[in-house]
Design an enzyme around this catalytic site. Structure first.
Site, short mmCIF file in Angstrom:
data_model
loop_
_atom_site.label_atom_id
_atom_site.label_comp_id
_atom_site.label_asym_id
_atom_site.label_seq_id
_atom_site.Cartn_x
_atom_site.Cartn_y
_atom_site.Cartn_z
N HIS A 25 -5.54 2.77 -13.98
CA HIS A 25 -5.02 3.43 -12.79
C HIS A 25 -3.77 4.34 -12.74
O HIS A 25 -3.55 4.74 -11.59
CB HIS A 25 -5.06 2.36 -11.70
CG HIS A 25 -3.77 1.75 -11.54
ND1 HIS A 25 -3.64 0.48 -12.61
CD2 HIS A 25 -2.72 1.70 -11.12
CE1 HIS A 25 -2.43 -0.09 -12.43
NE2 HIS A 25 -1.68 0.43 -11.48
C1 UD1 Z 1 0.38 1.32 -6.52
C2 UD1 Z 1 1.71 1.05 -7.42
C3 UD1 Z 1 1.38 0.72 -8.73
C4 UD1 Z 1 0.50 -0.53 -9.07
C5 UD1 Z 1 -0.76 -0.12 -8.30
C6 UD1 Z 1 -1.75 -1.33 -8.36
C7 UD1 Z 1 3.38 2.74 -6.32
C8 UD1 Z 1 4.32 3.81 -6.95
N1 UD1 Z 1 2.50 2.24 -7.21
O1 UD1 Z 1 -0.53 2.33 -7.21
O2 UD1 Z 1 2.65 0.42 -9.44
O3 UD1 Z 1 0.37 -0.63 -10.38
O4 UD1 Z 1 -0.28 0.02 -6.56
O5 UD1 Z 1 -2.94 -0.95 -7.55
O6 UD1 Z 1 3.79 1.89 -5.69
N2 UD1 Z 1 -6.28 3.58 -2.06
C9 UD1 Z 1 -7.26 2.93 -1.14
N3 UD1 Z 1 -7.46 1.69 -0.82
C10 UD1 Z 1 -6.17 1.01 -0.86
C11 UD1 Z 1 -5.01 1.33 -1.39
C12 UD1 Z 1 -5.18 2.76 -1.95
O7 UD1 Z 1 -8.47 3.61 -1.51
O8 UD1 Z 1 -6.19 -0.07 -0.25
C13 UD1 Z 1 -6.30 4.66 -2.56
C14 UD1 Z 1 -5.72 6.05 -1.70
O9 UD1 Z 1 -6.84 6.89 -2.10
C15 UD1 Z 1 -4.46 6.20 -2.48
C16 UD1 Z 1 -4.61 5.76 -4.02
O10 UD1 Z 1 -5.71 4.84 -3.85
O11 UD1 Z 1 -4.21 7.61 -2.30
C17 UD1 Z 1 -3.48 5.34 -4.54
O12 UD1 Z 1 -2.92 4.31 -3.97
P1 UD1 Z 1 -1.22 4.14 -3.89
O13 UD1 Z 1 -0.99 2.84 -2.87
O14 UD1 Z 1 -0.53 5.46 -3.46
O15 UD1 Z 1 -1.07 3.93 -5.25
P2 UD1 Z 1 -1.53 2.95 -6.60
O16 UD1 Z 1 -2.04 4.13 -7.54
O17 UD1 Z 1 -2.46 2.03 -5.96
#
Ligand code: UD1
Length: 369
Positions: free
Chosen positions: A216
């Site tokens: 991821h």
């Molecule tokens: C975040 C953390 C990362 C961790 C990861 C575990 C930061 C900078 N990154 O990254 O260190 O390893 O979590 O998962 O804080 N989304 C959903 N549902 C959710 C959450 C997110 O669909 O419940 C999607 C959204 O489209 C979003 C994307 O996933 O834009 C990324 O989510 P985000 O929280 O920005 O970062 P992660 O890649 O999850």
């Protein structure tokens, strides 16, 4: 005069935070005559059921006292939203200490807010450094540690990094790893459960031998050329050993956007709960990942791990554990897998103080300070 009762906020926002606060909450709950009064603050950085609530249930974390609904967005938007909402909670409930874990945006946002309100900050998993400033997590780690009052460290390199950055040694506490506390606690439960309870039980039986994969990191999945190479390597490996792959929402989105096809020997699953995931990876032949936590958890249980990254902020997993850095390139992944197929295994040992007691040590120190 110091107050006899100290109010402490335990902050969690994203999936890898939840397993770190679960054992700390347990350690707090089990203490008698504690002077610590705690509240759980969920920033809402992760909000899907599979990414959030299922972890609260699985890990036995009580419902949060505050849920901030930060949600997704650019880094600036997400961080700002957490800061605005968290400031309100701090002003209202006035904690003495804000405890943050790990390196996600919530960690940075809440530590900055607390410090500017003259609230002490404790950081669990402090001092880790990848020295790679293209990783958002590295910036989060550095900023958080720049203003932390109490550093709880998981491995000696963390202590060394902090000393090199001029932090006072009286404020650095090598306590072991709360992630391993949670792992050992959960492992005991998973082993006592009927395998048929797990949704992936039939798949596990059918496959017998398999690789467990998670992926991821933005640096791996947000770039077409990089992700295409990784997918090519995985599709090739899957021809000899099937791969079980719970897909993170970010990765699902990027695979679709780039129109990349995974082999039908790669079994794609939705994001899994903690126990379901452990049920699978603990018996995998090999784990392939770009996660921080899984590098450590595989070392904790002695399961071979390939890390699909150029660097790691958790060097003890390489020096002492079962982790190998294979990089995101096709050649590195394929070469490491070829050696693995030839029977080459890295023997690992469990690092010092990764014994399931880190949370107890942290709570004891918090009682004292
Ligand atoms: C975040 C953390 C990362 C961790 C990861 C575990 C930061 C900078 N990154 O990254 O260190 O390893 O979590 O998962 O804080 N989304 C959903 N549902 C959710 C959450 C997110 O669909 O419940 C999607 C959204 O489209 C979003 C994307 O996933 O834009 C990324 O989510 P985000 O929280 O920005 O970062 P992660 O890649 O999850």
């Amino acid at each position: 005069m110091s107050k006899s009762v100290r109010k402490i906020f335990l902050v969690a926002g994203a999936r890898p935070n939840f397993m770190k606060i679960a054992p700390i909450v347990r350690a707090m709950q089990s203490r008698k005559n504690s002077r610590l009064e705690w509240r759980i603050v969920h920033t809402g950085q992760h909000y899907d059921h599979e990414m959030s609530q299922s972890f609260f249930d699985d890990l036995e974390i009580p419902p949060p006292d505050y849920f901030l609904e930060a949600g997704s967005g650019s880094h600036a938007v997400q961080t700002a939203k957490i800061m605005v909402d968290f400031e309100q909670v701090c002003l209202k409930d006035k904690p003495d200490i804000v405890l943050v874990v790990g390196d996600v945006n919530s960690t940075l946002a809440c530590s900055v807010v607390a410090k500017k309100l003259l609230i002490e900050v404790a950081h669990v998993e402090a001092g880790l450094r990848s020295f790679d400033l293209t990783m958002p997590e590295e910036i989060n780690r550095m900023v958080t540690d720049a203003i932390t009052d109490y550093f709880f460290v998981t491995e000696d390199q963390g202590r060394k990094n902090l000393l090199k950055e001029g932090k006072s040694k009286e404020r650095i506490f090598f306590v072991g790893h709360v992630m391993i506390d949670n792992l050992l606690y959960q492992l005991k439960q998973v082993k006592q459960m009927e395998p048929s309870i797990f949704e992936t039980s039939r798949l596990k039986d059918k496959l017998g031998k398999y690789i467990f994969l998670t992926l991821h990191r933005p640096s791996n999945v947000d770039n077409l050329a990089t992700l295409a190479k990784i997918v090519e390597a995985l599709n090739s490996i899957a021809q000899s050993t099937p791969i079980v792959f719970p897909v993170h929402p970010r990765t699902r989105k990027m695979l679709e956007q780039f129109n990349l096809e995974l082999s039908d020997r790669i079994f794609q699953l939705p994001p899994l709960g903690f126990k379901e995931s452990l049920f699978l990876w603990k018996d995998a032949q090999l784990v392939m990942t770009d996660s921080g936590g899984l590098q450590e958890e595989t070392t904790g249980l002695g399961v071979p791990c390939f890390t699909i990254r150029e660097n790691t902020e958790r060097p003890i997993t390489i020096e002492e554990g079962t982790n190998i850095l294979v990089g995101p390139g096709m050649e590195g992944i394929m070469a490491a897998y070829a050696r693995f197929q030839m029977g080459e295994r890295k023997s690992g040992r469990v690092p010092e103080l990764w014994d399931g007691q880190a949370s107890e040590r942290i709570v004891e120190i918090l009682e004292r300070i």
